[in-house]
Design a protein around this motif. Sequence first.
Motif, PDB file in Angstrom:
ATOM      1  N   ASP A 138       0.811  -1.226   0.000  1.00 20.50           N
ATOM      2  CA  ASP A 138       0.000   0.000   0.000  1.00 20.50           C
ATOM      3  C   ASP A 138       0.842   1.274   0.000  1.00 20.50           C
ATOM      4  OD1 ASP A 138      -2.460  -1.196  -0.082  1.00 20.50           O
ATOM      5  OD2 ASP A 138      -2.621  -1.376   2.100  1.00 20.50           O
ATOM      6  N   GLY A 139       2.030   1.218  -0.601  1.00 20.90           N
ATOM      7  CA  GLY A 139       2.949   2.364  -0.585  1.00 20.90           C
ATOM      8  C   GLY A 139       2.321   3.655  -1.067  1.00 20.90           C
ATOM      9  N   ASP A 140       1.731   3.624  -2.250  1.00 17.67           N
ATOM     10  CA  ASP A 140       1.194   4.899  -2.762  1.00 17.67           C
ATOM     11  C   ASP A 140      -0.057   5.330  -2.000  1.00 17.67           C
ATOM     12  OD1 ASP A 140      -0.560   3.095  -3.974  1.00 17.67           O
ATOM     13  OD2 ASP A 140      -0.424   3.991  -5.976  1.00 17.67           O
ATOM     14  N   LYS A 141      -0.809   4.370  -1.505  1.00 18.32           N
ATOM     15  CA  LYS A 141      -2.013   4.708  -0.721  1.00 18.32           C
ATOM     16  C   LYS A 141      -1.634   5.436   0.571  1.00 18.32           C
ATOM     17  CE  LYS A 141      -5.507   1.857  -0.986  1.00 18.32           C
ATOM     18  NZ  LYS A 141      -6.119   0.528  -0.827  1.00 18.32           N
ATOM     19  N   LYS A 142      -0.579   4.915   1.244  1.00 17.26           N
ATOM     20  CA  LYS A 142      -0.122   5.564   2.488  1.00 17.26           C
ATOM     21  C   LYS A 142       0.354   6.987   2.207  1.00 17.26           C
ATOM     22  CE  LYS A 142       1.244   1.400   4.935  1.00 17.26           C
ATOM     23  NZ  LYS A 142       2.392   0.506   5.204  1.00 17.26           N
ATOM     24  N   ALA A 143       1.067   7.164   1.098  1.00 15.59           N
ATOM     25  CA  ALA A 143       1.557   8.500   0.743  1.00 15.59           C
ATOM     26  C   ALA A 143       0.376   9.445   0.470  1.00 15.59           C
ATOM     27  CB  ALA A 143       2.472   8.424  -0.470  1.00 15.59           C
ATOM     28  N   ALA A 144      -0.639   8.935  -0.230  1.00 13.18           N
ATOM     29  CA  ALA A 144      -1.823   9.757  -0.537  1.00 13.18           C
ATOM     30  C   ALA A 144      -2.513  10.199   0.755  1.00 13.18           C
ATOM     31  CB  ALA A 144      -2.784   8.968  -1.422  1.00 13.18           C
ATOM     32  N   LYS A 145      -2.608   9.265   1.705  1.00 12.44           N
ATOM     33  CA  LYS A 145      -3.242   9.583   2.999  1.00 12.44           C
ATOM     34  C   LYS A 145      -2.470  10.669   3.729  1.00 12.44           C
ATOM     35  CE  LYS A 145      -5.918   5.769   4.803  1.00 12.44           C
ATOM     36  NZ  LYS A 145      -5.855   4.500   5.513  1.00 12.44           N
ATOM     37  N   TYR A 146      -1.157  10.540   3.711  1.00 11.18           N
ATOM     38  CA  TYR A 146      -0.300  11.530   4.383  1.00 11.18           C
ATOM     39  C   TYR A 146      -0.491  12.920   3.751  1.00 11.18           C
ATOM     40  CZ  TYR A 146       3.981  14.174   5.224  1.00 11.18           C
ATOM     41  OH  TYR A 146       4.879  15.173   5.507  1.00 11.18           O
ATOM     42  N   ILE A 147      -0.562  12.968   2.421  1.00  8.24           N
ATOM     43  CA  ILE A 147      -0.735  14.255   1.724  1.00  8.24           C
ATOM     44  C   ILE A 147      -2.110  14.851   2.052  1.00  8.24           C
ATOM     45  CG2 ILE A 147      -0.930  15.322  -0.574  1.00  8.24           C
ATOM     46  CD1 ILE A 147       1.158  13.127  -1.488  1.00  8.24           C
ATOM     47  N   ALA A 148      -3.144  13.998   2.012  1.00 10.68           N
ATOM     48  CA  ALA A 148      -4.502  14.474   2.321  1.00 10.68           C
ATOM     49  C   ALA A 148      -4.571  14.988   3.755  1.00 10.68           C
ATOM     50  CB  ALA A 148      -5.510  13.345   2.108  1.00 10.68           C
ATOM     51  N   GLU A 149      -3.917  14.255   4.655  1.00 12.59           N
ATOM     52  CA  GLU A 149      -3.894  14.647   6.071  1.00 12.59           C
ATOM     53  C   GLU A 149      -3.226  16.014   6.237  1.00 12.59           C
ATOM     54  OE1 GLU A 149      -5.384  14.457   9.316  1.00 12.59           O
ATOM     55  OE2 GLU A 149      -5.852  12.814   7.919  1.00 12.59           O
ATOM     56  N   THR A 150      -2.149  16.239   5.493  1.00 16.73           N
ATOM     57  CA  THR A 150      -1.442  17.529   5.557  1.00 16.73           C
ATOM     58  C   THR A 150      -2.341  18.657   5.035  1.00 16.73           C
ATOM     59  OG1 THR A 150       0.601  16.310   5.176  1.00 16.73           O
ATOM     60  CG2 THR A 150       0.718  18.692   4.936  1.00 16.73           C
ATOM     61  N   PHE A 151      -3.051  18.390   3.957  1.00 19.41           N
ATOM     62  CA  PHE A 151      -4.000  19.396   3.442  1.00 19.41           C
ATOM     63  C   PHE A 151      -5.056  19.709   4.511  1.00 19.41           C
ATOM     64  CE2 PHE A 151      -3.267  17.939  -1.218  1.00 19.41           C
ATOM     65  CZ  PHE A 151      -2.389  18.983  -1.459  1.00 19.41           C
ATOM     66  N   ARG A 152      -5.560  18.654   5.141  1.00 19.83           N
ATOM     67  CA  ARG A 152      -6.632  18.834   6.135  1.00 19.83           C
ATOM     68  C   ARG A 152      -6.134  19.656   7.322  1.00 19.83           C
ATOM     69  NH1 ARG A 152     -10.430  14.786   6.020  1.00 19.83           N
ATOM     70  NH2 ARG A 152      -8.736  13.348   5.578  1.00 19.83           N
ATOM     71  N   LYS A 153      -4.939  19.316   7.804  1.00 19.70           N
ATOM     72  CA  LYS A 153      -4.344  20.041   8.952  1.00 19.70           C
ATOM     73  C   LYS A 153      -4.195  21.523   8.640  1.00 19.70           C
ATOM     74  CE  LYS A 153      -1.383  16.605  11.028  1.00 19.70           C
ATOM     75  NZ  LYS A 153      -0.018  16.112  10.783  1.00 19.70           N
ATOM     76  N   ASN A 154      -3.881  21.822   7.377  1.00 19.52           N
ATOM     77  CA  ASN A 154      -3.688  23.225   6.994  1.00 19.52           C
ATOM     78  C   ASN A 154      -4.988  23.884   6.523  1.00 19.52           C
ATOM     79  OD1 ASN A 154      -0.793  23.756   7.417  1.00 19.52           O
ATOM     80  ND2 ASN A 154      -0.549  22.072   5.978  1.00 19.52           N
ATOM     81  N   ARG A 155      -6.095  23.175   6.762  1.00 20.35           N
ATOM     82  CA  ARG A 155      -7.448  23.696   6.501  1.00 20.35           C
ATOM     83  C   ARG A 155      -7.688  24.074   5.045  1.00 20.35           C
ATOM     84  NH1 ARG A 155      -9.716  25.082  11.464  1.00 20.35           N
ATOM     85  NH2 ARG A 155      -8.221  24.952  13.156  1.00 20.35           N
ATOM     86  N   LEU A 156      -7.143  23.285   4.130  1.00 18.22           N
ATOM     87  CA  LEU A 156      -7.465  23.529   2.727  1.00 18.22           C
ATOM     88  C   LEU A 156      -8.797  22.879   2.396  1.00 18.22           C
ATOM     89  CD1 LEU A 156      -4.117  23.635   2.669  1.00 18.22           C
ATOM     90  CD2 LEU A 156      -4.584  23.735   0.223  1.00 18.22           C
ATOM     91  N   GLY A 157      -9.496  23.471   1.440  1.00 17.04           N
ATOM     92  CA  GLY A 157     -10.720  22.863   0.936  1.00 17.04           C
ATOM     93  C   GLY A 157     -10.362  21.840  -0.138  1.00 17.04           C
ATOM     94  N   SER A 158     -11.382  21.237  -0.744  1.00 17.51           N
ATOM     95  CA  SER A 158     -11.100  20.298  -1.828  1.00 17.51           C
ATOM     96  C   SER A 158     -12.337  20.140  -2.698  1.00 17.51           C
ATOM     97  CB  SER A 158     -10.699  18.938  -1.257  1.00 17.51           C
ATOM     98  OG  SER A 158     -10.476  18.032  -2.317  1.00 17.51           O
ATOM     99  N   PRO A 159     -12.148  19.869  -3.980  1.00 20.16           N
ATOM    100  CA  PRO A 159     -13.313  19.576  -4.832  1.00 20.16           C
ATOM    101  C   PRO A 159     -13.942  18.216  -4.507  1.00 20.16           C
ATOM    102  CG  PRO A 159     -11.310  19.947  -6.157  1.00 20.16           C
ATOM    103  CD  PRO A 159     -10.886  19.868  -4.734  1.00 20.16           C
ATOM    104  N   THR A 160     -13.301  17.384  -3.676  1.00 21.41           N
ATOM    105  CA  THR A 160     -13.917  16.109  -3.292  1.00 21.41           C
ATOM    106  C   THR A 160     -14.021  16.034  -1.769  1.00 21.41           C
ATOM    107  OG1 THR A 160     -11.917  14.759  -2.982  1.00 21.41           O
ATOM    108  CG2 THR A 160     -12.716  15.009  -5.243  1.00 21.41           C
ATOM    109  N   VAL A 161     -14.881  15.138  -1.263  1.00 20.07           N
ATOM    110  CA  VAL A 161     -15.125  15.100   0.184  1.00 20.07           C
ATOM    111  C   VAL A 161     -13.906  14.638   0.972  1.00 20.07           C
ATOM    112  CG1 VAL A 161     -17.632  14.911   0.270  1.00 20.07           C
ATOM    113  CG2 VAL A 161     -16.272  12.847  -0.137  1.00 20.07           C
ATOM    114  N   ASP A 162     -13.128  13.712   0.412  1.00 20.46           N
ATOM    115  CA  ASP A 162     -11.992  13.167   1.169  1.00 20.46           C
ATOM    116  C   ASP A 162     -10.649  13.514   0.524  1.00 20.46           C
ATOM    117  OD1 ASP A 162     -12.249  11.656  -1.065  1.00 20.46           O
ATOM    118  OD2 ASP A 162     -12.217   9.699  -0.062  1.00 20.46           O
ATOM    119  N   TYR A 163     -10.620  14.531  -0.321  1.00 15.93           N
ATOM    120  CA  TYR A 163      -9.423  15.005  -1.025  1.00 15.93           C
ATOM    121  C   TYR A 163      -8.971  14.047  -2.142  1.00 15.93           C
ATOM    122  CZ  TYR A 163      -8.829  18.376   2.795  1.00 15.93           C
ATOM    123  OH  TYR A 163      -9.021  19.373   3.712  1.00 15.93           O
TER     124      TYR A 163
END
Length: 442
Positions: free
Chosen positions: A52-77
């Motif tokens: 799940d290498g790329d999946k874990k990386a995607a989660k980490y990136i989404a989490e960073t966006f969320r922490k910095n309070r960015l919006g997104s065109p999708t519900v879970d980034y």
Amino acid sequence: MSFKLKSKLFSKLFLSVFLLPLAINAQNKEYAKQVIEKLCSDDFSGRGYVNDGDKKAAKYIAETFRKNRLGSPTVDYMQYFGFQVMVFPGETRLKVDGIDLEPGRDFIVDAGCPNTKGTFKIVYIDSATIDNKFAYETFVKKLNRRTFIVATSIKGKTFLNQDRAKNILTNTVGAKGLIFDKQDKFTWSVSLQKDEFPIIFIQKDAIKSTMLELEIEIESIPNNHQTQNVLASVKGKLYPDSFIVITAHYDHLGKFGPAIFPGANDNASGIAMMLDLASNIAKNPLDYSVLFIAFAGEEAGLLGSYYYTQNALVPLNKMALLINLDLMATGDKGLTAVNATEFPDEFKLLQFVNEQGSYLPNINPRGKAANSDHYYFTEAGVKSFFFYLMGEYHFYHDIDDKAEAVTLSKYNEAYKLVYDFTNAYIKQSIANFKNTEEQKDK
Ligand SMILES: [Zn+2]
């Protein structure tokens, strides 16, 4: 508009740009280093197709966006998609004349290598054999499914009878597979398809003399891989319907058995700069909206960015400018801008911004190239650049492109250049727009 007029406009703009407090945090480079270390850690398995290498990386990136309070065109980034890819999740063993070779370091197989297991005899082909009909026919008679041909000495050469060389290199002669011994470093890749026969690359200094026999076990499977692009956005203060798009791919080659391909320069560095920009722009929004896209599947053939252009969540016609960041870990020799010749006015602005800030030693223009994720956007009519930094760095698609290896020597300067260029572009676009409106009124 004439060039003179434009220059005047540039300087006026620049006064205003530099009067703004720059949203630069002094810790930029340190932050980037942390992101690169994280993305290159063993836990992410080379951000590819096993564990799940790329999946874990995607989660980490989404989490960073969320922490910095960015919006997104999708519900879970996330924007999900899938493709078939060859993976090497199990054994990757190779023994030559009784000596174990290290995967990734001493040997590697072609990224499309089929499942292969057994003990095989090794035979060598040379130029003289290709050039002599009798010798060639005698050689071919010796071949069977229990033989591997070492074909290094004929690859890339021209012969009077080119067909004989071609028969060997495409293995229509009925051997089990091919071996190339190599003096230079391995570079690996990703394959969507299974090869018809195994191709093995062996480092010359890993073998003592002429190879006679090999024992091999390579487990590979074509896998239906599910993956995702990661998207976030910051709403623009003046023109929220116009988007600057900052992109970087987060995937890399994954793993070949125990050998991890960390992809520090390619492209943990681009993701680091993108996340850095995202957190600062979230705190200080720009006049245009900014969309950030972390692409998957770039190394597999620009698959994530292609998927986005076919399934755009923010429509392509709202994208004023796209900047793709890939290979951002150096910079001593400056920056190359792919598509500079396609968008000469914007390229001039980039050079101007660089000179004003005395950021990088050189901005190198390059034409169109299908070498990273900007490509399908350019083809779809989006004004796009691909920026990569140049400098002393010797690792590419190999196991040594590690977090420890990158210096980020001009990271802060490149960051400021991208940030200032983005702002300058927006200000210039707004000024141009107002100008044409005024012209219309007259
Ligand atoms: Zn890359």
